[in-house]
Design an enzyme around this catalytic site. Structure first.
Site, PDB file in Angstrom:
ATOM      1  N   ASP A 156       0.689  -1.338  -0.016  1.00  0.00           N
ATOM      2  CA  ASP A 156       0.203   0.031   0.127  1.00  0.00           C
ATOM      3  C   ASP A 156       0.715   1.223  -0.003  1.00  0.00           C
ATOM      4  O   ASP A 156       2.038   1.079   0.339  1.00  0.00           O
ATOM      5  CB  ASP A 156      -0.968  -0.113   1.124  1.00  0.00           C
ATOM      6  CG  ASP A 156      -1.577   1.140   1.404  1.00  0.00           C
ATOM      7  OD1 ASP A 156      -2.239   1.604   0.453  1.00  0.00           O
ATOM      8  OD2 ASP A 156      -1.711   1.643   2.712  1.00  0.00           O
ATOM      9  N   ASP A 170       0.036   5.165   0.678  1.00  0.00           N
ATOM     10  CA  ASP A 170      -0.120   6.252   1.869  1.00  0.00           C
ATOM     11  C   ASP A 170      -0.184   5.337   3.315  1.00  0.00           C
ATOM     12  O   ASP A 170      -0.992   4.498   3.522  1.00  0.00           O
ATOM     13  CB  ASP A 170      -1.468   6.729   1.785  1.00  0.00           C
ATOM     14  CG  ASP A 170      -1.834   7.645   0.474  1.00  0.00           C
ATOM     15  OD1 ASP A 170      -0.743   8.236   0.139  1.00  0.00           O
ATOM     16  OD2 ASP A 170      -2.770   7.303  -0.241  1.00  0.00           O
TER      17      ASP A 170
HETATM   18 MG   LIG Z   1      -2.692   3.367   3.622  1.00  0.00          MG
END
Ligand SMILES: [Mg+2]
Length: 315
Positions: A28, A30
Protein backbone atom coordinates in the site's frame (compact mmCIF):
# COMPACT_ATOMS: atom_id res chain seq x y z
CA UNK A 1 -6.76 -16.70 18.35
CA UNK A 2 -3.59 -16.57 16.26
CA UNK A 3 -0.71 -14.61 17.77
CA UNK A 4 0.87 -11.70 15.93
CA UNK A 5 4.63 -11.75 15.36
CA UNK A 6 6.55 -8.49 15.73
CA UNK A 7 9.36 -8.94 13.21
CA UNK A 8 11.97 -7.07 15.26
CA UNK A 9 11.38 -9.40 18.24
CA UNK A 10 11.92 -12.63 16.27
CA UNK A 11 15.21 -14.58 16.34
CA UNK A 12 17.36 -14.11 13.20
CA UNK A 13 16.41 -17.56 11.88
CA UNK A 14 12.69 -16.70 11.90
CA UNK A 15 13.37 -13.28 10.40
CA UNK A 16 15.17 -15.02 7.54
CA UNK A 17 12.27 -17.46 7.16
CA UNK A 18 10.02 -14.41 6.79
CA UNK A 19 12.04 -12.99 3.88
CA UNK A 20 12.23 -16.41 2.23
CA UNK A 21 8.51 -17.04 2.56
CA UNK A 22 7.50 -14.80 -0.36
CA UNK A 23 8.49 -14.09 -3.97
CA UNK A 24 6.08 -11.23 -4.61
CA UNK A 25 5.31 -8.33 -2.31
CA UNK A 26 2.54 -5.73 -2.63
CA UNK A 27 2.76 -2.41 -0.83
CA UNK A 28 0.00 0.00 0.00
CA UNK A 29 1.30 3.56 -0.50
CA UNK A 30 -0.27 6.10 1.90
CA UNK A 31 0.93 5.48 5.44
CA UNK A 32 3.32 2.74 4.30
CA UNK A 33 5.71 4.21 1.72
CA UNK A 34 4.93 7.87 2.36
CA UNK A 35 2.84 10.47 4.17
CA UNK A 36 1.46 13.05 1.74
CA UNK A 37 4.06 11.80 -0.78
CA UNK A 38 7.01 12.40 1.59
CA UNK A 39 8.75 9.01 1.94
CA UNK A 40 8.84 7.43 5.40
CA UNK A 41 12.51 7.14 6.49
CA UNK A 42 14.00 3.85 5.31
CA UNK A 43 11.09 3.00 3.00
CA UNK A 44 12.89 3.72 -0.28
CA UNK A 45 15.95 1.74 0.82
CA UNK A 46 13.71 -1.10 1.95
CA UNK A 47 12.03 -1.40 -1.45
CA UNK A 48 15.31 -1.28 -3.31
CA UNK A 49 16.87 -3.88 -1.02
CA UNK A 50 13.89 -6.20 -1.50
CA UNK A 51 14.34 -5.87 -5.25
CA UNK A 52 18.04 -6.75 -4.83
CA UNK A 53 16.92 -9.90 -3.02
CA UNK A 54 14.98 -10.78 -6.19
CA UNK A 55 11.50 -9.98 -4.89
CA UNK A 56 8.78 -8.78 -7.28
CA UNK A 57 7.67 -5.46 -5.84
CA UNK A 58 4.26 -3.95 -6.71
CA UNK A 59 1.99 -1.24 -5.32
CA UNK A 60 -1.75 -1.20 -4.53
CA UNK A 61 -3.48 2.04 -3.62
CA UNK A 62 -7.07 3.23 -3.20
CA UNK A 63 -5.95 6.81 -3.86
CA UNK A 64 -7.60 7.94 -7.07
CA UNK A 65 -6.73 11.64 -6.88
CA UNK A 66 -3.60 10.78 -8.87
CA UNK A 67 -3.23 8.71 -12.02
CA UNK A 68 -0.92 5.69 -12.04
CA UNK A 69 1.42 7.76 -14.23
CA UNK A 70 1.50 10.52 -11.53
CA UNK A 71 2.24 7.89 -8.87
CA UNK A 72 4.99 6.37 -10.99
CA UNK A 73 6.65 9.79 -11.28
CA UNK A 74 6.44 10.36 -7.51
CA UNK A 75 7.96 6.91 -6.87
CA UNK A 76 10.78 7.61 -9.32
CA UNK A 77 11.49 11.03 -7.80
CA UNK A 78 11.73 9.30 -4.40
CA UNK A 79 14.32 6.90 -5.86
CA UNK A 80 12.11 3.87 -6.39
CA UNK A 81 12.42 2.27 -9.79
CA UNK A 82 9.04 0.93 -10.89
CA UNK A 83 7.05 0.46 -14.09
CA UNK A 84 3.49 1.50 -14.82
CA UNK A 85 2.11 -2.09 -14.65
CA UNK A 86 3.51 -2.36 -11.09
CA UNK A 87 0.92 0.12 -9.81
CA UNK A 88 -2.65 -0.96 -9.08
CA UNK A 89 -5.39 1.56 -8.33
CA UNK A 90 -9.21 1.35 -8.33
CA UNK A 91 -9.36 2.76 -11.86
CA UNK A 92 -7.44 -0.23 -13.19
CA UNK A 93 -9.75 -2.65 -11.40
CA UNK A 94 -12.74 -0.68 -12.65
CA UNK A 95 -11.58 -0.94 -16.27
CA UNK A 96 -10.91 -4.66 -15.68
CA UNK A 97 -14.51 -5.04 -14.44
CA UNK A 98 -16.03 -2.89 -17.22
CA UNK A 99 -14.24 -5.05 -19.81
CA UNK A 100 -15.34 -8.30 -18.14
CA UNK A 101 -18.90 -6.96 -18.00
CA UNK A 102 -18.76 -5.83 -21.66
CA UNK A 103 -19.73 -2.28 -20.72
CA UNK A 104 -19.39 0.09 -23.67
CA UNK A 105 -22.14 2.65 -22.92
CA UNK A 106 -21.16 6.02 -21.45
CA UNK A 107 -20.32 6.38 -17.78
CA UNK A 108 -21.59 8.90 -15.24
CA UNK A 109 -18.60 9.67 -13.04
CA UNK A 110 -18.66 11.52 -9.73
CA UNK A 111 -14.92 11.33 -9.35
CA UNK A 112 -11.66 13.31 -9.25
CA UNK A 113 -10.32 14.67 -12.55
CA UNK A 114 -7.48 12.13 -12.54
CA UNK A 115 -9.98 9.26 -12.55
CA UNK A 116 -12.00 10.76 -15.37
CA UNK A 117 -8.88 11.36 -17.46
CA UNK A 118 -7.79 7.78 -17.01
CA UNK A 119 -11.21 6.51 -18.14
CA UNK A 120 -11.14 8.76 -21.20
CA UNK A 121 -7.63 7.55 -22.05
CA UNK A 122 -8.98 4.01 -21.96
CA UNK A 123 -11.61 4.83 -24.53
CA UNK A 124 -14.65 5.23 -22.26
CA UNK A 125 -17.19 7.99 -22.85
CA UNK A 126 -18.02 10.10 -19.82
CA UNK A 127 -21.24 12.07 -19.63
CA UNK A 128 -20.71 15.82 -19.21
CA UNK A 129 -20.72 17.39 -15.74
CA UNK A 130 -24.14 18.42 -14.50
CA UNK A 131 -24.12 22.22 -14.15
CA UNK A 132 -25.04 23.87 -10.84
CA UNK A 133 -28.74 24.71 -10.69
CA UNK A 134 -30.30 27.47 -8.58
CA UNK A 135 -32.84 26.04 -6.17
CA UNK A 136 -35.59 28.28 -7.55
CA UNK A 137 -35.31 26.62 -10.93
CA UNK A 138 -37.24 23.38 -10.42
CA UNK A 139 -38.24 23.16 -14.12
CA UNK A 140 -34.55 23.15 -15.01
CA UNK A 141 -33.93 20.32 -12.56
CA UNK A 142 -36.74 18.34 -14.18
CA UNK A 143 -35.14 18.76 -17.59
CA UNK A 144 -32.26 16.76 -16.13
CA UNK A 145 -34.77 14.09 -15.17
CA UNK A 146 -35.96 13.79 -18.77
CA UNK A 147 -32.43 13.75 -20.09
CA UNK A 148 -31.34 11.07 -17.58
CA UNK A 149 -34.39 8.93 -18.39
CA UNK A 150 -33.54 8.88 -22.08
CA UNK A 151 -29.79 8.33 -21.67
CA UNK A 152 -28.46 4.78 -21.71
CA UNK A 153 -25.49 4.44 -19.40
CA UNK A 154 -23.05 1.62 -18.64
CA UNK A 155 -22.18 2.57 -15.09
CA UNK A 156 -22.36 5.19 -12.38
CA UNK A 157 -19.07 5.71 -10.57
CA UNK A 158 -19.02 7.27 -7.12
CA UNK A 159 -15.56 8.18 -5.90
CA UNK A 160 -14.31 10.97 -3.63
CA UNK A 161 -15.72 13.93 -5.60
CA UNK A 162 -14.95 17.20 -3.87
CA UNK A 163 -17.39 19.00 -6.18
CA UNK A 164 -20.37 16.80 -5.36
CA UNK A 165 -23.63 18.73 -5.06
CA UNK A 166 -27.40 18.17 -4.94
CA UNK A 167 -27.89 18.01 -8.69
CA UNK A 168 -25.13 15.48 -9.26
CA UNK A 169 -26.55 13.12 -6.63
CA UNK A 170 -30.12 13.59 -7.88
CA UNK A 171 -28.99 12.85 -11.42
CA UNK A 172 -27.00 9.80 -10.34
CA UNK A 173 -30.20 8.53 -8.72
CA UNK A 174 -32.13 8.99 -11.97
CA UNK A 175 -29.43 7.27 -14.03
CA UNK A 176 -29.39 4.31 -11.62
CA UNK A 177 -33.19 4.16 -11.58
CA UNK A 178 -33.70 4.26 -15.34
CA UNK A 179 -30.71 2.01 -16.15
CA UNK A 180 -31.34 -0.98 -13.87
CA UNK A 181 -28.74 -3.06 -15.71
CA UNK A 182 -25.98 -0.48 -15.31
CA UNK A 183 -23.23 -1.00 -12.75
CA UNK A 184 -23.14 1.11 -9.59
CA UNK A 185 -19.41 1.32 -8.87
CA UNK A 186 -17.91 2.66 -5.68
CA UNK A 187 -14.21 3.22 -5.06
CA UNK A 188 -14.24 2.51 -1.34
CA UNK A 189 -16.60 2.48 1.62
CA UNK A 190 -14.14 4.45 3.74
CA UNK A 191 -15.95 6.67 6.24
CA UNK A 192 -13.13 9.19 6.47
CA UNK A 193 -10.04 10.21 4.52
CA UNK A 194 -6.84 11.27 6.33
CA UNK A 195 -5.78 14.80 5.39
CA UNK A 196 -3.27 15.61 8.13
CA UNK A 197 -3.78 17.30 11.51
CA UNK A 198 -6.94 19.21 10.48
CA UNK A 199 -8.64 16.03 9.34
CA UNK A 200 -9.98 13.59 8.79
CA UNK A 201 -12.62 14.59 6.24
CA UNK A 202 -15.74 12.58 5.50
CA UNK A 203 -15.27 10.12 2.64
CA UNK A 204 -17.39 8.24 0.12
CA UNK A 205 -19.34 5.98 2.51
CA UNK A 206 -22.00 8.58 3.43
CA UNK A 207 -22.72 9.52 -0.19
CA UNK A 208 -23.05 5.86 -1.21
CA UNK A 209 -25.47 5.32 1.67
CA UNK A 210 -27.41 8.41 0.61
CA UNK A 211 -27.89 7.05 -2.92
CA UNK A 212 -28.77 3.58 -1.63
CA UNK A 213 -31.38 5.10 0.67
CA UNK A 214 -32.86 7.13 -2.20
CA UNK A 215 -33.10 3.93 -4.30
CA UNK A 216 -34.70 2.08 -1.35
CA UNK A 217 -37.25 4.82 -0.68
CA UNK A 218 -38.23 4.88 -4.34
CA UNK A 219 -38.46 1.04 -4.44
CA UNK A 220 -36.02 0.91 -7.35
CA UNK A 221 -35.37 -2.68 -8.34
CA UNK A 222 -31.72 -2.91 -9.35
CA UNK A 223 -28.41 -4.40 -8.19
CA UNK A 224 -26.52 -2.95 -5.25
CA UNK A 225 -23.19 -1.17 -5.56
CA UNK A 226 -19.96 -2.98 -6.39
CA UNK A 227 -16.82 -1.87 -4.61
CA UNK A 228 -13.73 -1.65 -6.84
CA UNK A 229 -11.01 -0.48 -4.42
CA UNK A 230 -9.50 -2.44 -1.55
CA UNK A 231 -10.73 -4.70 0.04
CA UNK A 232 -12.97 -5.76 -2.85
CA UNK A 233 -13.08 -9.13 -4.55
CA UNK A 234 -12.61 -7.35 -7.91
CA UNK A 235 -9.32 -5.91 -6.66
CA UNK A 236 -8.13 -9.36 -5.56
CA UNK A 237 -9.22 -10.93 -8.88
CA UNK A 238 -7.42 -8.18 -10.80
CA UNK A 239 -4.22 -8.71 -8.79
CA UNK A 240 -4.24 -12.49 -9.20
CA UNK A 241 -4.94 -12.35 -12.93
CA UNK A 242 -2.61 -9.47 -13.78
CA UNK A 243 0.39 -10.73 -11.82
CA UNK A 244 -0.21 -14.44 -12.59
CA UNK A 245 -0.41 -15.39 -8.92
CA UNK A 246 -0.58 -19.16 -8.77
CA UNK A 247 0.57 -19.63 -5.16
CA UNK A 248 -1.08 -16.98 -3.03
CA UNK A 249 0.86 -18.09 0.06
CA UNK A 250 4.07 -16.91 -1.69
CA UNK A 251 2.66 -13.35 -1.75
CA UNK A 252 3.20 -10.80 1.06
CA UNK A 253 0.71 -7.93 1.34
CA UNK A 254 1.93 -4.91 3.29
CA UNK A 255 -0.41 -2.21 4.55
CA UNK A 256 -1.20 0.21 7.37
CA UNK A 257 -4.95 -0.44 7.52
CA UNK A 258 -6.64 -3.54 8.89
CA UNK A 259 -10.02 -2.91 7.23
CA UNK A 260 -8.53 -2.10 3.85
CA UNK A 261 -5.16 -3.87 3.47
CA UNK A 262 -5.34 -6.83 5.86
CA UNK A 263 -8.88 -7.54 4.63
CA UNK A 264 -7.65 -7.56 1.00
CA UNK A 265 -4.85 -9.95 1.93
CA UNK A 266 -7.34 -12.19 3.74
CA UNK A 267 -9.60 -12.29 0.65
CA UNK A 268 -6.65 -13.20 -1.57
CA UNK A 269 -5.14 -15.72 0.90
CA UNK A 270 -1.94 -13.68 0.89
CA UNK A 271 0.43 -13.38 3.83
CA UNK A 272 -0.14 -10.21 5.84
CA UNK A 273 2.36 -7.66 7.16
CA UNK A 274 0.92 -4.71 9.07
CA UNK A 275 3.02 -1.58 9.55
CA UNK A 276 2.21 0.89 12.33
CA UNK A 277 3.32 4.00 10.41
CA UNK A 278 -0.18 4.97 9.24
CA UNK A 279 -3.77 4.23 10.22
CA UNK A 280 -3.22 1.56 12.87
CA UNK A 281 -1.41 1.82 16.16
CA UNK A 282 -0.53 -0.91 18.64
CA UNK A 283 -3.93 -0.45 20.34
CA UNK A 284 -5.68 -1.78 17.21
CA UNK A 285 -3.94 -5.09 17.87
CA UNK A 286 -4.44 -5.04 21.65
CA UNK A 287 -8.16 -4.25 21.35
CA UNK A 288 -8.89 -6.44 18.33
CA UNK A 289 -12.30 -5.59 16.85
CA UNK A 290 -12.13 -7.19 13.40
CA UNK A 291 -12.68 -10.67 11.96
CA UNK A 292 -10.01 -13.09 13.10
CA UNK A 293 -8.77 -13.75 9.55
CA UNK A 294 -7.80 -10.06 9.17
CA UNK A 295 -5.16 -10.51 11.85
CA UNK A 296 -1.70 -9.81 10.42
CA UNK A 297 0.83 -12.64 10.36
CA UNK A 298 3.60 -10.12 11.01
CA UNK A 299 3.91 -6.57 12.31
CA UNK A 300 6.71 -4.04 11.81
CA UNK A 301 6.81 -0.52 13.21
CA UNK A 302 7.55 0.85 9.71
CA UNK A 303 9.52 0.04 6.56
CA UNK A 304 12.64 1.59 8.14
CA UNK A 305 12.55 -1.15 10.78
CA UNK A 306 11.91 -3.80 8.11
CA UNK A 307 14.92 -2.47 6.19
CA UNK A 308 17.15 -2.61 9.29
CA UNK A 309 16.23 -6.27 9.80
CA UNK A 310 16.82 -7.02 6.12
CA UNK A 311 20.26 -5.38 6.22
CA UNK A 312 21.25 -7.20 9.42
CA UNK A 313 20.55 -10.51 7.66
CA UNK A 314 21.79 -9.95 4.12
CA UNK A 315 24.50 -7.24 4.18
MG1 LIG B 1 -2.69 3.22 3.59
Amino acid sequence: MKSVKFLNELPAKEQKDFFESFDTIFFDLDGVIWHSYVPIPGAVDCLNNLKKLGKNVHFVTNNSTKTCQNILEILKTAGINADLPDIVNPLKTMIFLLKKSNVTDPLYAMAPKASKNELLENGYKILPETPHVDMDQIPEILLHHDQAKEQTIGAVLLDLDLNLDYMKVQKAFWYLKYNPNSLFLVNSMDKTAPVGPKGPIFATYYFVECLREMLRVDNVNRGDFIQIGKPSQVMVDYIKETFNISQSNRVMFVGDSIESDMATAAKGDFQKLLVLSGTEKRESLDNWGYPDNYKPDFVAEDLGVLNDILKSLYD
